[in-house]
Scaffold this active site. Sequence first.
Site, short mmCIF file in Angstrom:
data_model
loop_
_atom_site.label_atom_id
_atom_site.label_comp_id
_atom_site.label_asym_id
_atom_site.label_seq_id
_atom_site.Cartn_x
_atom_site.Cartn_y
_atom_site.Cartn_z
N SER A 14 -8.25 -0.44 32.46
CA SER A 14 -7.01 -0.92 31.99
C SER A 14 -6.52 0.04 30.64
O SER A 14 -5.29 0.05 30.40
CB SER A 14 -6.95 -2.36 31.46
OG SER A 14 -7.81 -2.64 30.43
N HIS A 15 -7.30 0.75 30.27
CA HIS A 15 -6.91 1.82 29.05
C HIS A 15 -7.31 3.19 29.63
O HIS A 15 -7.61 4.23 28.91
CB HIS A 15 -7.36 1.45 27.82
CG HIS A 15 -6.60 0.63 27.27
ND1 HIS A 15 -7.17 -0.92 27.21
CD2 HIS A 15 -5.69 0.63 26.30
CE1 HIS A 15 -6.21 -1.60 26.41
NE2 HIS A 15 -5.34 -0.63 25.83
N ALA A 46 -6.45 2.42 23.81
CA ALA A 46 -7.48 1.69 23.50
C ALA A 46 -7.79 1.80 22.13
O ALA A 46 -7.82 2.88 21.53
CB ALA A 46 -8.65 1.93 24.37
N THR A 91 -0.06 -8.90 22.45
CA THR A 91 -1.46 -8.89 22.82
C THR A 91 -2.37 -8.68 21.83
O THR A 91 -3.63 -8.88 21.77
CB THR A 91 -1.70 -8.06 23.95
OG1 THR A 91 -1.63 -6.51 23.62
CG2 THR A 91 -1.21 -8.62 25.33
N ARG A 120 -2.67 -7.06 28.91
CA ARG A 120 -1.55 -7.05 29.56
C ARG A 120 -1.99 -6.14 30.62
O ARG A 120 -1.75 -6.62 31.68
CB ARG A 120 -0.23 -6.24 28.70
CG ARG A 120 0.82 -6.42 29.53
CD ARG A 120 1.74 -7.52 29.44
NE ARG A 120 2.95 -7.55 29.98
CZ ARG A 120 3.69 -8.64 29.92
NH1 ARG A 120 3.43 -9.63 29.59
NH2 ARG A 120 5.08 -8.52 30.58
N GLU A 147 -4.59 -5.94 32.21
CA GLU A 147 -5.40 -6.39 33.31
C GLU A 147 -4.59 -7.16 34.31
O GLU A 147 -4.85 -7.72 35.49
CB GLU A 147 -6.54 -7.59 32.61
CG GLU A 147 -7.49 -6.55 31.85
CD GLU A 147 -8.65 -7.64 31.20
OE1 GLU A 147 -9.41 -8.10 31.87
OE2 GLU A 147 -8.58 -7.78 29.99
N HIS A 159 -5.95 -22.40 19.21
CA HIS A 159 -5.32 -22.17 17.93
C HIS A 159 -6.05 -21.12 17.00
O HIS A 159 -5.59 -20.52 16.36
CB HIS A 159 -5.56 -23.49 17.38
CG HIS A 159 -4.48 -24.45 17.67
ND1 HIS A 159 -4.67 -25.45 18.74
CD2 HIS A 159 -3.05 -24.64 17.20
CE1 HIS A 159 -3.44 -26.14 18.87
NE2 HIS A 159 -2.79 -25.76 18.06
N ARG A 213 -25.25 -9.59 25.52
CA ARG A 213 -25.00 -8.35 25.71
C ARG A 213 -24.25 -7.72 24.10
O ARG A 213 -23.62 -8.68 23.63
CB ARG A 213 -23.89 -7.91 26.70
CG ARG A 213 -24.03 -6.75 27.23
CD ARG A 213 -23.13 -6.68 28.67
NE ARG A 213 -21.78 -6.91 28.27
CZ ARG A 213 -20.96 -7.77 29.35
NH1 ARG A 213 -21.50 -7.94 30.58
NH2 ARG A 213 -19.82 -8.04 28.71
#
Lengths: 339, 339
Positions: B46-47, B122, B159, B185, B187, B228, B303
């Site tokens: 995505s980046h 990124a 985001t 976004r 993704e 929240h 991980r």
Amino acid sequence: METVTLSLAEAYALSCRVLRENGFNDAHAASIADNVTAGERDGCASHGLWRLLGIVGTRRKGKISGEALPVVFDHAPAIVRADARGACSLLAYARALPLLIEKARANGIAALAINRCVHYSALFADVEPLTQAGLVGIACTPSHAWVAPAGGIRPLFGTNPLAFGWPRAGKPPFIFDMATSAAARGEIQLHLRSGTPLPPGWGIDREGLPTTDPQAVLEGAMLPFGGHKGSALAAMVELIAGPLIGDMTSAESLAWDEGAGGAPYGGELVLALDPARFLGDAAADHLARAERMFSELQAQGARLPGERRFLARQRSEREGVTISRSLYDDIVALSRAAP
Amino acid sequence: METVTLSLAEAYALSCRVLRENGFNDAHAASIADNVTAGERDGCASHGLWRLLGIVGTRRKGKISGEALPVVFDHAPAIVRADARGACSLLAYARALPLLIEKARANGIAALAINRCVHYSALFADVEPLTQAGLVGIACTPSHAWVAPAGGIRPLFGTNPLAFGWPRAGKPPFIFDMATSAAARGEIQLHLRSGTPLPPGWGIDREGLPTTDPQAVLEGAMLPFGGHKGSALAAMVELIAGPLIGDMTSAESLAWDEGAGGAPYGGELVLALDPARFLGDAAADHLARAERMFSELQAQGARLPGERRFLARQRSEREGVTISRSLYDDIVALSRAAP
């Protein structure tokens, strides 16, 4: 449920008396009493008068000094250090605060590292004074290793709260104070006290299986909020308010406790940023743009973090605070002078 | 799916060529090509190279300068400012980095405010160089108003990613880079491209109702991660990388875009903290305690954030990167020299 209502002055005086009678000197008793009264006043029961039971318990277990006075160091141009010397964090914070504010204003950003402190208080109280000085504040601290990392099965992180405060001209500040665990430890203990099950997702049992039984979670592990992202934030708090400032991780704090059941011991990191230094003459204009964001948030029906707390504060200042009779009796029983 | 495999050198050269042929000067083309190649290399599609479509699209819409060179200011003892002058954030970051490092080492903590930048990269790439200098890094930036606050129904926040980096001697740094939205976004756009439904909880439609349709979420609102708490973090990013540094909120960025569909425009805040300045001679000992926490985390089967990224990096350096033929064709088609 039978309840007791106390004015804020009465709640503060009761707290002070109980603390002094349990070996806290005047300075520590006043700062702790002020903090737990503020928590109760702000509708945050898990950081309210109930905390007196834990703080006095920690004192009786020999895991907190009631006497040691903090020492504040001008450590670097943008770093203040405060050595709490085994006592509560609150007095160290209060005594280091003026230098932190001075350094933030001079440099634009500054950090306060509190070391060797017992941290048992709500973190929002450690950012609110910065907002009152017109500064942005960020505070965090590890706790005891009670929370399993996402994908893990055993406690490693603390509940590792992160608090943020933003100053607002003529209005209560924008403040949030969140555990990076799904819930605060205190909330789970309150569920245990009241015999109610936990919401799903708060914890796992000793075998690593999901459970809603508060006792099983206290013996197993709590979970971070928000899965891997909350877990990563918990790790960040461990690192920047632990090794970065030369203090314990949550696992080390729990090991130090040696099963006594005392409050977490270690460090706290507080960052202060000065909008006036970042923005100069344009500060008011830019802060007004933040106000527009808050207005839009409220226009959608969403709640501003901290909003509920300030509403509770106004109510408590008028009407006092109401706690259960059983909690009141437990607090009074802490007094050595009491029967 | 038909795929194309490129060596890292080929991916970089292709990116550079496409960028230069679309009006980016050599300095900007090199920094953007380096960044998208690094994203692809680190397994962060995505980046990755896919971002070239958006960055060139933003250029063609006139919403990013390909020529303007950043100006770096020594703004305050612990603040560096960089004015990107309407160009990509990456070159401004690179040119301000040496002064940020110098100030962090001198003062213990320092901040970099990048203003008037198009941010399309990124964030992990903006903390990794700090870890290479032995510093702890935190970076965040608003984006466009795509995310509804918790309890809200309309987009307000971006985001709003938050990245954190921790230096490790002789090992890849501990780095996380998380959108404060439930997903990035990009993704959602990748789901739209591939025609697959979203996981539940990523977004709501125009009526504020939950949906797994990527198009409905892109037209409605994305949701914060973790309810929240994630929403409060998103607000923090808006504030400290928006008004605090005199730059746009995500709502203002989207308004500035005027429906052109360009990349977010505004500011980025980067904090750098120096463990050596906090800890002096004891730094190595305390950083070793962080290593014990990492070991315990891995021993549980959890991980380490960033771990997957560095494994992907090693693999990509050996084997190159593989992207779909359709993406490759779309990128090549951006080249004005291409048919």
